[in-house]
Design a protein around this motif. Structure first.
Motif, PDB file in Angstrom:
ATOM      1  N   VAL A 167      11.247  -1.860 -12.127  1.00  0.00           N
ATOM      2  CA  VAL A 167      10.252  -2.737 -11.529  1.00  0.00           C
ATOM      3  C   VAL A 167       8.941  -1.781 -10.924  1.00  0.00           C
ATOM      4  O   VAL A 167       9.369  -0.853 -10.285  1.00  0.00           O
ATOM      5  CB  VAL A 167      10.396  -3.932 -10.508  1.00  0.00           C
ATOM      6  CG1 VAL A 167       9.308  -4.550  -9.943  1.00  0.00           C
ATOM      7  CG2 VAL A 167      11.440  -4.815 -11.187  1.00  0.00           C
ATOM      8  N   PHE A 168       7.765  -2.400 -11.545  1.00  0.00           N
ATOM      9  CA  PHE A 168       6.619  -1.708 -10.926  1.00  0.00           C
ATOM     10  C   PHE A 168       5.900  -3.053 -10.127  1.00  0.00           C
ATOM     11  O   PHE A 168       6.112  -4.184 -10.823  1.00  0.00           O
ATOM     12  CB  PHE A 168       5.614  -1.156 -11.745  1.00  0.00           C
ATOM     13  CG  PHE A 168       5.847   0.279 -12.260  1.00  0.00           C
ATOM     14  CD1 PHE A 168       4.978   1.358 -11.503  1.00  0.00           C
ATOM     15  CD2 PHE A 168       6.699   0.769 -13.129  1.00  0.00           C
ATOM     16  CE1 PHE A 168       5.160   2.528 -11.859  1.00  0.00           C
ATOM     17  CE2 PHE A 168       6.894   1.869 -13.527  1.00  0.00           C
ATOM     18  CZ  PHE A 168       5.855   2.957 -12.769  1.00  0.00           C
ATOM     19  N   THR A 169       5.136  -2.807  -9.186  1.00  0.00           N
ATOM     20  CA  THR A 169       4.481  -4.125  -8.645  1.00  0.00           C
ATOM     21  C   THR A 169       2.794  -3.588  -8.545  1.00  0.00           C
ATOM     22  O   THR A 169       2.854  -2.353  -8.221  1.00  0.00           O
ATOM     23  CB  THR A 169       4.606  -4.696  -7.409  1.00  0.00           C
ATOM     24  OG1 THR A 169       4.431  -3.488  -6.236  1.00  0.00           O
ATOM     25  CG2 THR A 169       6.359  -4.857  -7.140  1.00  0.00           C
ATOM     26  N   THR A 170       2.037  -4.472  -8.704  1.00  0.00           N
ATOM     27  CA  THR A 170       0.818  -4.141  -8.240  1.00  0.00           C
ATOM     28  C   THR A 170       0.663  -4.038  -6.775  1.00  0.00           C
ATOM     29  O   THR A 170       1.646  -4.612  -6.022  1.00  0.00           O
ATOM     30  CB  THR A 170      -0.335  -5.499  -9.029  1.00  0.00           C
ATOM     31  OG1 THR A 170       0.065  -6.559  -8.074  1.00  0.00           O
ATOM     32  CG2 THR A 170      -0.068  -5.428 -10.100  1.00  0.00           C
ATOM     33  N   TYR A 171      -0.718  -3.797  -6.209  1.00  0.00           N
ATOM     34  CA  TYR A 171      -0.673  -3.822  -4.706  1.00  0.00           C
ATOM     35  C   TYR A 171      -0.319  -5.337  -4.180  1.00  0.00           C
ATOM     36  O   TYR A 171       0.288  -5.478  -3.164  1.00  0.00           O
ATOM     37  CB  TYR A 171      -2.224  -3.547  -4.248  1.00  0.00           C
ATOM     38  CG  TYR A 171      -2.218  -2.257  -4.803  1.00  0.00           C
ATOM     39  CD1 TYR A 171      -1.567  -0.912  -4.570  1.00  0.00           C
ATOM     40  CD2 TYR A 171      -3.628  -1.699  -5.092  1.00  0.00           C
ATOM     41  CE1 TYR A 171      -1.724   0.355  -5.003  1.00  0.00           C
ATOM     42  CE2 TYR A 171      -3.946  -0.477  -5.712  1.00  0.00           C
ATOM     43  CZ  TYR A 171      -2.926   0.539  -5.301  1.00  0.00           C
ATOM     44  OH  TYR A 171      -3.305   1.797  -5.855  1.00  0.00           O
ATOM     45  N   ALA A 172      -0.968  -6.263  -4.866  1.00  0.00           N
ATOM     46  CA  ALA A 172      -0.667  -7.641  -4.507  1.00  0.00           C
ATOM     47  C   ALA A 172       0.753  -8.157  -4.864  1.00  0.00           C
ATOM     48  O   ALA A 172       1.120  -9.186  -3.942  1.00  0.00           O
ATOM     49  CB  ALA A 172      -1.700  -8.519  -5.077  1.00  0.00           C
ATOM     50  N   GLY A 173       1.420  -7.519  -5.517  1.00  0.00           N
ATOM     51  CA  GLY A 173       2.836  -8.166  -6.032  1.00  0.00           C
ATOM     52  C   GLY A 173       3.830  -7.450  -5.015  1.00  0.00           C
ATOM     53  O   GLY A 173       5.103  -7.669  -5.014  1.00  0.00           O
ATOM     54  N   ARG A 174       3.363  -6.497  -3.982  1.00  0.00           N
ATOM     55  CA  ARG A 174       4.427  -5.880  -3.051  1.00  0.00           C
ATOM     56  C   ARG A 174       5.296  -6.969  -2.359  1.00  0.00           C
ATOM     57  O   ARG A 174       4.730  -7.874  -2.171  1.00  0.00           O
ATOM     58  CB  ARG A 174       3.822  -5.108  -2.132  1.00  0.00           C
ATOM     59  CG  ARG A 174       3.299  -3.929  -2.601  1.00  0.00           C
ATOM     60  CD  ARG A 174       2.771  -2.924  -1.937  1.00  0.00           C
ATOM     61  NE  ARG A 174       1.633  -3.471  -1.135  1.00  0.00           N
ATOM     62  CZ  ARG A 174       0.945  -3.133   0.000  1.00  0.00           C
ATOM     63  NH1 ARG A 174       1.573  -2.196   0.652  1.00  0.00           N
ATOM     64  NH2 ARG A 174      -0.168  -3.741   0.348  1.00  0.00           N
ATOM     65  N   GLY A 175       6.461  -6.954  -2.486  1.00  0.00           N
ATOM     66  CA  GLY A 175       7.607  -7.869  -1.612  1.00  0.00           C
ATOM     67  C   GLY A 175       8.228  -8.930  -2.731  1.00  0.00           C
ATOM     68  O   GLY A 175       8.995  -9.603  -2.280  1.00  0.00           O
ATOM     69  N   VAL A 176       7.528  -9.039  -3.900  1.00  0.00           N
ATOM     70  CA  VAL A 176       8.258  -9.749  -4.683  1.00  0.00           C
ATOM     71  C   VAL A 176       9.704  -9.269  -4.912  1.00  0.00           C
ATOM     72  O   VAL A 176      10.495  -9.914  -5.113  1.00  0.00           O
ATOM     73  CB  VAL A 176       7.615  -9.706  -6.197  1.00  0.00           C
ATOM     74  CG1 VAL A 176       8.110 -10.606  -7.435  1.00  0.00           C
ATOM     75  CG2 VAL A 176       6.199 -10.585  -5.866  1.00  0.00           C
TER      76      VAL A 176
END
Length: 532
Positions: A234-243
């Motif tokens: 998984v990669f996350t965007t900055y706003a997706g951190r914590g998913v």
């Protein structure tokens, strides 16, 4: 019945908002919108008095992000509306449900020289929000409020603006009939074949990758459950951190903007992007880098339409997809990726981040160790935040808020105030740079007034360092990047806040812990001279 009595329309609007679940309104009263204030207390709504309409807008934004409810702001005609347009633009970029209600002049075409007059206030607002409309009758006001809340529930959340002529705000009006409220919890449907189609793609892949954006936050429990049975990297965007939790061994993290993350995507044979625009502010390059099939899952047709070639597009909410996917059986338990590859890659990117902006990574590590895991964090456009967004994995989704798209300065302090109002008794923190603090420093008085225990981490490197570095890279002699700063500690104390200037990292950690227990905000002033 008392709740059916005639009132000025301005008062009826507050009562209608209360019926919609609105408990807090942020704003500043003026002679043009004072009728909107007639009904606030009677309706049982708390009003938070900002020091500037920009602050009111950021507070409404921060409140909405923390609570999941609509952030509401009342502003006056003309300059009040202009002042809140920057927060509206930020809320539009970051998909925040904000409702701005303003007064407006009764007519502008035949008269000039009126107080707060603009040539076209409605059109000005429309440039920074989803839509801007004028309600010329009570029925129109109720219909537009209904429309706004319906769209907040069923479409991508974005700010709306409703303006009401002063004479209409003052005129008696009947309340909206409750049977016409049009309340909706949204439509949560999914094509029964979508999850099997996606699971089939994953079964056939040897090197699949997920990219989770802010639009996947509500699906975090189901995503985590799915990844337990099918460990896709998984990669996350900055706003997706914590998913995805920090301990997930297959987490590449929020390093999408690292240039050579494109080489990772080039190795994938399937990429599934969920709830993300894959925008410039996510990637800082034109292409993600994959040659393989790209699957896009999003509720916004505009976001889905932006991909070219070899893309499968599905209009769906992330939680409706993963609610079904997590129940799929016989999913692969391993892929061609290795944990060592991910760990080594992440370590290299962390080192690069530290080298680009030296000395900040250790401070991020120390600060993270000092704050409770459920802290709601609001950051500003500052190098401290730019580093933290890459190296600080979040335990919970939707707990770090940043002015990602619009990129405005001055966001963090008032937004954190809104967040703290939304979550009484729970930890909230702001991270802001010295220059950004100048923009909205007056809102510190609001935090003092409300007794909010917010640690405000003020990072002072004495200049617009990011701009100076950019100018240097462009071979421009740095100019206009240094401003004379006040004594920030004394300034905070003048507002009635607590203030500290720790000299060591350990002392900073203690000051932060103490700040969460205080009876008011604490400005914690740190510089690059902070020692270990």
């Amino acid at each position: 019945m008392a709740d059916r009595q005639m009132r000025p329309l301005g008062a009826q609007i507050s009562h209608m908002l209360k019926d919609r679940g609105v408990d807090v309104i942020f704003g500043i009263p003026g002679v043009h919108n004072q009728e909107m204030y007639r009904g606030i207390e009677e309706a049982g709504i708390t009003h938070v008095l900002a020091r500037h309409e920009q602050g009111a807008g950021f507070m409404a934004d921060g409140y909405a992000r923390a609570s999941g409810k609509v952030g509401v702001a009342y502003v006056i005609t003309g300059p009040g509306l202009c002042n809140i347009m920057t927060p509206m633009g930020q809320a539009y970029s970051d998909s925040v449900p904000m409702l701005v209600i303003s007064s407006c002049l009764d007519e502008t075409a035949a008269t000039r020289g009126q107080l707060h007059q603009m040539k076209d206030q409605q059109a000005a607002a429309e440039t920074v929000c989803d839509w801007s409309e004028e309600a010329r009758t009570p029925e129109a006001a109720y219909t537009l409020i209904n429309r706004a809340f319906m769209e907040f529930h069923t479409l991508r959340a974005r700010p709306k603006h409703i303006q009401v002529p002063i004479a209409q705000l003052q005129a008696p009006a009947a309340p909206q009939n409750r049977s016409d409220m049009g309340l909706s919890d949204g439509v949560e449907q999914i094509d029964a074949m979508l999850a099997p189609v996606i699971s089939h793609m994953i079964r056939r892949a040897k090197r699949p990758l997920f990219v989770f954006g802010g639009g996947a936050r509500d699906a975090a429990p189901d995503i985590r459950a799915f990844l337990e049975i099918c460990p896709v990297p998984v990669f996350t965007t900055y706003a997706g951190r914590g998913v995805v939790p920090p301990g997930y061994p297959w987490l590449f993290g929020s390093y999408l903007a690292r240039p050579d993350s494109a080489t990772i995507f080039a190795q994938a044979d399937l990429v599934i992007a969920v709830g993300t625009e894959l925008a410039e502010v996510d990637l800082w390059r034109d292409q993600l880098g994959q040659a393989a099939k790209l699957v896009r899952i999003d509720i916004d047709p505009e976001a889905l339409s932006g991909s070219a070639g070899n893309t499968h597009r599905f209009k769906a909410a992330a939680h409706t997809v993963f609610r079904v996917l997590k129940e799929e059986r016989d999913m692969p338990g391993a892929f061609a990726w290795t944990v060592d590859q991910i760990t080594t890659t992440r370590a290299r990117w962390r080192t690069e981040t530290d080298a680009e902006r030296p000395g900040i990574v250790p401070l991020c590590d120390a600060l993270r160790a000092a704050v409770p895991s459920d802290t709601m964090i609001y950051s500003d456009m500052t190098q401290f935040a730019y580093v933290a967004k890459e190296v600080w994995d979040m335990d919970h989704p939707g707990h770090w808020h940043h002015p990602y798209g619009f990129g405005t300065l001055g966001y963090a302090t008032p937004a954190a105030i809104g967040g703290a109002v939304a979550r009484p008794g729970q930890p909230t923190m702001a991270i802001i740079g010295d220059y950004g603090f100048h923009y909205t420093m007056a809102e510190l008085g609001v935090a003092v007034e409300l007794g909010l225990p917010i640690p405000i981490i003020l990072w002072d490197n004495g200049k617009l360092k990011e701009i100076e570095d950019s100018m240097t890279r462009a071979q421009i002699a740095p100019n206009a990047v240094i401003a004379r700063n006040p004594d920030f500690v004394k300034l905070a104390e003048a507002f009635g806040a607590r203030a500290t200037a720790p000299g060591t990292i350990a002392q900073m950690q203690e000051d932060v812990k103490t700040a969460f227990k205080a009876d008011r905000p604490t400005l914690i002033y740190i510089t690059p001279n902070l020692t270990a």
